[in-house]
Structure formats: structure tokens, C-alpha cells
Design a protein around this motif. Sequence first.
Motif, PDB file in Angstrom:
ATOM      1  N   SER A 148     -40.649 113.490  17.174  1.00  0.00           N
ATOM      2  CA  SER A 148     -39.720 112.764  18.038  1.00  0.00           C
ATOM      3  C   SER A 148     -40.202 112.748  19.488  1.00  0.00           C
ATOM      4  CB  SER A 148     -38.333 113.397  17.954  1.00  0.00           C
ATOM      5  OG  SER A 148     -38.397 114.791  18.254  1.00  0.00           O
ATOM      6  N   SER A 149     -41.047 113.699  19.848  1.00  0.00           N
ATOM      7  CA  SER A 149     -41.607 113.757  21.205  1.00  0.00           C
ATOM      8  C   SER A 149     -42.790 112.807  21.385  1.00  0.00           C
ATOM      9  CB  SER A 149     -42.069 115.183  21.505  1.00  0.00           C
ATOM     10  OG  SER A 149     -43.091 115.576  20.600  1.00  0.00           O
ATOM     11  N   GLY A 150     -43.247 112.203  20.288  1.00  0.00           N
ATOM     12  CA  GLY A 150     -44.418 111.334  20.336  1.00  0.00           C
ATOM     13  C   GLY A 150     -45.708 112.039  19.947  1.00  0.00           C
ATOM     14  N   ARG A 151     -45.666 113.334  19.847  1.00  0.00           N
ATOM     15  CA  ARG A 151     -46.840 114.119  19.453  1.00  0.00           C
ATOM     16  C   ARG A 151     -47.207 113.825  18.004  1.00  0.00           C
ATOM     17  NH1 ARG A 151     -45.931 120.571  19.638  1.00  0.00           N
ATOM     18  NH2 ARG A 151     -47.981 121.385  19.041  1.00  0.00           N
ATOM     19  N   GLN A 152     -48.498 113.721  17.711  1.00  0.00           N
ATOM     20  CA  GLN A 152     -48.954 113.429  16.356  1.00  0.00           C
ATOM     21  C   GLN A 152     -49.718 114.612  15.783  1.00  0.00           C
ATOM     22  OE1 GLN A 152     -50.479 109.489  15.419  1.00  0.00           O
ATOM     23  NE2 GLN A 152     -52.120 110.359  14.188  1.00  0.00           N
ATOM     24  N   VAL A 153     -49.428 114.910  14.528  1.00  0.00           N
ATOM     25  CA  VAL A 153     -50.117 115.969  13.797  1.00  0.00           C
ATOM     26  C   VAL A 153     -50.866 115.313  12.647  1.00  0.00           C
ATOM     27  CG1 VAL A 153     -49.894 118.110  12.501  1.00  0.00           C
ATOM     28  CG2 VAL A 153     -48.333 117.644  14.401  1.00  0.00           C
ATOM     29  N   SER A 154     -52.188 115.489  12.614  1.00  0.00           N
ATOM     30  CA  SER A 154     -53.039 114.856  11.613  1.00  0.00           C
ATOM     31  C   SER A 154     -53.572 115.894  10.635  1.00  0.00           C
ATOM     32  CB  SER A 154     -54.210 114.150  12.315  1.00  0.00           C
ATOM     33  OG  SER A 154     -55.259 113.887  11.413  1.00  0.00           O
ATOM     34  N   VAL A 155     -53.500 115.583   9.346  1.00  0.00           N
ATOM     35  CA  VAL A 155     -54.046 116.499   8.343  1.00  0.00           C
ATOM     36  C   VAL A 155     -55.543 116.686   8.563  1.00  0.00           C
ATOM     37  CG1 VAL A 155     -54.443 116.875   5.883  1.00  0.00           C
ATOM     38  CG2 VAL A 155     -52.266 115.909   6.660  1.00  0.00           C
ATOM     39  N   ALA A 156     -56.261 115.597   8.777  1.00  0.00           N
ATOM     40  CA  ALA A 156     -57.718 115.680   8.931  1.00  0.00           C
ATOM     41  C   ALA A 156     -58.101 116.495  10.162  1.00  0.00           C
ATOM     42  CB  ALA A 156     -58.305 114.276   9.025  1.00  0.00           C
ATOM     43  N   ARG A 157     -57.416 116.291  11.269  1.00  0.00           N
ATOM     44  CA  ARG A 157     -57.799 116.939  12.523  1.00  0.00           C
ATOM     45  C   ARG A 157     -57.246 118.352  12.655  1.00  0.00           C
ATOM     46  NH1 ARG A 157     -54.960 113.931  16.550  1.00  0.00           N
ATOM     47  NH2 ARG A 157     -53.293 115.462  16.228  1.00  0.00           N
ATOM     48  N   ASP A 158     -55.989 118.557  12.247  1.00  0.00           N
ATOM     49  CA  ASP A 158     -55.298 119.801  12.587  1.00  0.00           C
ATOM     50  C   ASP A 158     -55.318 120.857  11.496  1.00  0.00           C
ATOM     51  OD1 ASP A 158     -54.435 119.024  15.223  1.00  0.00           O
ATOM     52  OD2 ASP A 158     -53.059 117.630  14.247  1.00  0.00           O
ATOM     53  N   TRP A 159     -55.581 120.485  10.260  1.00  0.00           N
ATOM     54  CA  TRP A 159     -55.605 121.480   9.185  1.00  0.00           C
ATOM     55  C   TRP A 159     -56.632 122.583   9.446  1.00  0.00           C
ATOM     56  CZ3 TRP A 159     -52.630 122.488   4.942  1.00  0.00           C
ATOM     57  CH2 TRP A 159     -53.163 123.379   3.988  1.00  0.00           C
ATOM     58  N   PRO A 160     -57.870 122.276   9.858  1.00  0.00           N
ATOM     59  CA  PRO A 160     -58.878 123.344  10.009  1.00  0.00           C
ATOM     60  C   PRO A 160     -58.785 124.102  11.335  1.00  0.00           C
ATOM     61  CG  PRO A 160     -59.887 121.209  10.391  1.00  0.00           C
ATOM     62  CD  PRO A 160     -58.465 120.940  10.029  1.00  0.00           C
ATOM     63  N   ARG A 161     -57.924 123.676  12.266  1.00  0.00           N
ATOM     64  CA  ARG A 161     -57.881 124.309  13.579  1.00  0.00           C
ATOM     65  C   ARG A 161     -56.717 125.306  13.657  1.00  0.00           C
ATOM     66  NH1 ARG A 161     -58.361 119.563  18.026  1.00  0.00           N
ATOM     67  NH2 ARG A 161     -56.116 119.472  17.565  1.00  0.00           N
TER      68      ARG A 161
END
Length: 226
Positions: A167-180
Motif C-alpha cells: 500500500s506504500s508503493g514499495r515492491q517486493v520481487s521474488v527474483a530480487r528479494d528471495w536471496p537477499r
Amino acid sequence: MRLLLLLLAMLIGVALLSLRYLPPEWDPRAPLNLDAPPNPVTDLKLWWLSQSPSACFAAFTASDIPVVRAPDRLSDSGCEVENAVLLPAGSRVVPRSPLATCRLAAAWTLFERNTLQPAARLHLGAEVAEVRHLGTYNCRNVNHAAAGRRSEHASANAIDVAAFVLSSGRQVSVARDWPRPGPEAAFLRAVRDGACRWFNLVLGPDYNAAHQNHFHVDMGRWRGCR
């Protein structure tokens, strides 16, 4: 022996009598309310939806969630779609209203309300406004292979999820954020783990290279959480 039979009869009588006074959420005979807080009977009722299309549509009616039924698609290529709906308008998925079997739509509704949003609030301090998906229906084999068994996507019984927009506009990506490391990865793991209660099969980046950029969830006959 007579005493044992008498005790057994009494226990059965008490059990049958108690069913008359169970609230609908705890009564295995009542339609599944997708809006009610889940309990152990919820899992039993969700399983029953896979066996009874009429029970699945009754669940949406009992929950006051309108659904648009889709016409059955007959196919000679093993890509039949039966008892399907357009994913309800209240769902967060984008693109909107993809084709899905009724049981997949029911499981998705439970997942969004009881796993996805609580995980987002806990780990990211906001709710999910959009779920970016890669599709539900695709007449193909597993892993796009030239031969082999049909994918659950071939019957609109699966959905692939690639990212979440808060809702804040922040995006969470499986490809980018899973390994970090970080709250995004914690959120994604909570989503993957929680999805395993609602869907029969859940596959993510830890499964194989083909799933590095999305979660695959379906309501097929194979069970697994990877």
C-alpha cells in the motif's frame, strides 16, 4: 460386551447430538465460510471443495463473495477447464480476474486473508495492494516440456506469483528479494510457508532454476512444499 456396545452407542449419540449445536464454522456439514477465522475444520472443508464443485460454489455464496462463473472449456489436447470462475474482484491479483478453478479461487481467498496480509503487516508494516502474477491458464506440459504430463496451468488450476506491491508503493520481487537478507526475504518465506496450508503444491526459488523468479501454487493431486 453389552456394556461396551452400550457405551459406544452413547458416545455416538452424544456426538450426533453435539452436531446440532455446533456453530457453522465448526460444523463439517456447513458450507465453508471463506471470511471466518480458520480452524481445524477449515482444512477439512477446503479438501472437500476439491471433491465437490457444488460445495465450492456454496462456499462463495455462504461467504457473500460474488464470483463470475466461466463456461467450461472442452479440449482434445488435455486442456479442459471445468467449474471455473474469474478470480473474485476483491482479490489483489494483477492482471485482474484471471481464469481459475473454483477450488483454486477458494484457496487463494483463504491465502490472501489469512497468510499474505498478516505476513505483510508483520514483516513490512503495510498491507499488500497488488499481487503481480504470471498467469493461471496455459495449455502446456510441466516446465513447458515437449512431452510429459500436463501442467495444472493447462486446466487453470495453478497461479504463478512474481511480485507484491504494498500500500506504500514499495515492491517486493521474488527474483530480487528471495536471496537477499532482510525483511523482504522474511516476508517471502512467510508467504511461501503459509501458502502450504491452503494449496496442495507450492514451489519457489529453492525448488529449481525454473522457479527462481516466482512462486507456483496449485490445487492438483500432487502435494509438496518446496
